[in-house]
Design a protein around this motif. Structure first.
Motif, mmCIF file in Angstrom:
data_model
loop_
_atom_site.group_PDB
_atom_site.id
_atom_site.type_symbol
_atom_site.label_atom_id
_atom_site.label_comp_id
_atom_site.label_asym_id
_atom_site.label_seq_id
_atom_site.Cartn_x
_atom_site.Cartn_y
_atom_site.Cartn_z
ATOM 1 N N PHE A 1 0.838 -1.201 0.000
ATOM 2 C CA PHE A 1 0.000 0.000 0.000
ATOM 3 C C PHE A 1 0.874 1.252 0.000
ATOM 4 C CE2 PHE A 1 -3.621 -2.356 2.427
ATOM 5 C CZ PHE A 1 -4.082 -2.899 1.238
ATOM 6 N N ALA A 2 1.988 1.182 0.725
ATOM 7 C CA ALA A 2 2.890 2.337 0.815
ATOM 8 C C ALA A 2 3.543 2.639 -0.528
ATOM 9 C CB ALA A 2 3.960 2.088 1.876
ATOM 10 N N ARG A 3 3.666 1.633 -1.373
ATOM 11 C CA ARG A 3 4.274 1.828 -2.693
ATOM 12 C C ARG A 3 3.244 2.229 -3.740
ATOM 13 N NH1 ARG A 3 7.955 -3.295 -4.001
ATOM 14 N NH2 ARG A 3 8.341 -1.998 -5.836
ATOM 15 N N SER A 4 1.979 2.160 -3.399
ATOM 16 C CA SER A 4 0.902 2.501 -4.336
ATOM 17 C C SER A 4 0.659 4.002 -4.348
ATOM 18 C CB SER A 4 -0.399 1.794 -3.929
ATOM 19 O OG SER A 4 -0.222 0.396 -3.819
ATOM 20 N N ALA A 5 0.390 4.533 -5.535
ATOM 21 C CA ALA A 5 -0.010 5.945 -5.606
ATOM 22 C C ALA A 5 -1.405 6.111 -5.009
ATOM 23 C CB ALA A 5 0.009 6.419 -7.056
#
Length: 367
Positions: free
Chosen positions: A141-145
């Motif tokens: 989730f942290a890597r998702s825009a």
């Protein structure tokens, strides 16, 4: 805005809803002409995705025999064909399956979530498994825009769990371009009907709650009611359910989508109080036809029917289902009011044009 839809052109489960849904998104451009959906054609990716599914399916079956969980093998991460992504000149990657971990500078919108814990636990998933899934997905989730979820309740819950990522979670309902609104005239069917028509629709009849529905109707002596009728549409994919010999009960093995819509046009109440339901397109289909949905008391379905304002929320319990059936059959004013609220909610929140506009805003937000 050009969107790279992370899917493959052929899948070994051609009736898989998630895989089919990716191709439905191509119709977003009908409602938002500035959107263009790009579908990859890389053969190596196609082979790898299908082999991975077969591998994981085999592991799942083996884990059932050994008593371990599939989550032990799951990373929720995958890789794209970078050359094809670059050649596509897409502005954003949209993935409705595992997280595409090598998209580089192209922003990724991940359609994903973590199930309502109450429903997960009721289904037999342990708290430790939920914690493990959350730990893995938090990093992705942290890597998702952006992370697309289907309801505001999911977005709020995940934001509470992960406050540092709260702005990543965006609620956009599923896009169902084949649905239109039956309009106010559909409410006429609720005005003093000769028979109150209930329907149950679901291939997996046990999971969708048919045994509980039949137990509820038996307690009401449903078969003796000449002013009530029930149509069941199911091929009993998850196990046969014995049907009572009632003259006012009709069974169909399967129906085409257009036939389902036609059935809902004639019906007054949809009875699908599922034991487990991640979303439920059938509830939106019912609402679009002014048919009152009886839905399970889980997070997503409560929001779909606006916490009971345009449908009835029940536990998958025969006594509660029976109470809902009796009320909806005998209180025409209540039933009509719920049906009218359902059509208004569909028009405002779930109609194709409304959902397409929300997709467009989500895509534009990461440009």
């Amino acid at each position: 805005m050009r969107v790279y839809v992370d899917t493959v052109r052929w899948f070994c489960r051609p009736r898989n809803t998630d895989w089919q849904y990716n191709f439905v998104l191509a119709e977003l451009s009908r409602f938002v002409p500035s959107l263009e959906m790009f579908y990859p054609r890389d053969v190596a990716q196609l082979v790898r995705v299908n082999l991975a599914y077969c591998r994981d399916n085999l592991r799942y079956r083996m884990s059932k025999l050994g008593g371990s969980a599939l989550r032990e093998w799951t990373t929720y991460s995958d890789r794209l064909c970078v050359g094809e992504l670059q050649a596509s000149a897409c502005d954003v990657v949209f993935s409705h399956r595992d997280f595409p971990s090598n998209a580089g500078a192209v922003p990724v919108i991940w359609q994903n979530s973590i199930l309502d814990p109450q429903m997960a636990i009721a289904r037999g998933i342990s708290r430790d498994e939920i914690k493990s899934e959350t730990s893995i997905k938090r990093k992705l989730f942290a890597r998702s825009a952006r992370v697309q979820v289907s309801t505001m309740a999911e977005a709020a819950r995940l934001g509470e769990w992960m406050p540092e990522l709260a702005d990543r979670f965006v609620a956009v309902p599923f896009f169902l371009p084949y649905l239109d609104s039956a309009g106010a005239t559909a409410l006429e069917k609720h005005r003093d009907p000769e028979k109150v028509h209930f329907v149950f629709i679901g291939r997996e009849a046990r999971r969708k709650g048919l045994p509980e529905v039949l137990a509820a109707l038996t307690s009401l002596n449903f078969g003796a009611r000449r002013d009530w009728m029930l149509t069941i549409v199911s091929d009993f994919r998850d196990g046969r359910v014995e049907l009572p010999d009632w003259g006012n009960l009709h069974h169909r093995d399967n129906l085409a989508r257009s036939e389902v819509i036609a059935l809902l046009d004639a019906a007054h109440v949809l009875l699908v109080p599922s034991r487990f339901e991640s979303y439920g397109f059938i509830y939106l289909e019912a609402m679009s036809r002014a048919t009152v949905p009886v839905v399970p008391d889980w997070e997503v379905q409560r929001e779909i029917v606006d916490n009971g304002k345009c449908g009835v929320v029940v536990k998958p319990d025969p006594a509660r289902i029976a109470a809902a059936v009796e009320t909806l059959a005998t209180d025409g004013a209540m039933r009509s009011g719920l049906a009218a609220a359902a059509t208004r909610r569909f028009d405002g929140e779930y109609a194709p044009a409304a959902v397409a506009a929300r997709y467009a805003r989500m895509f534009e937000s990461v440009r």
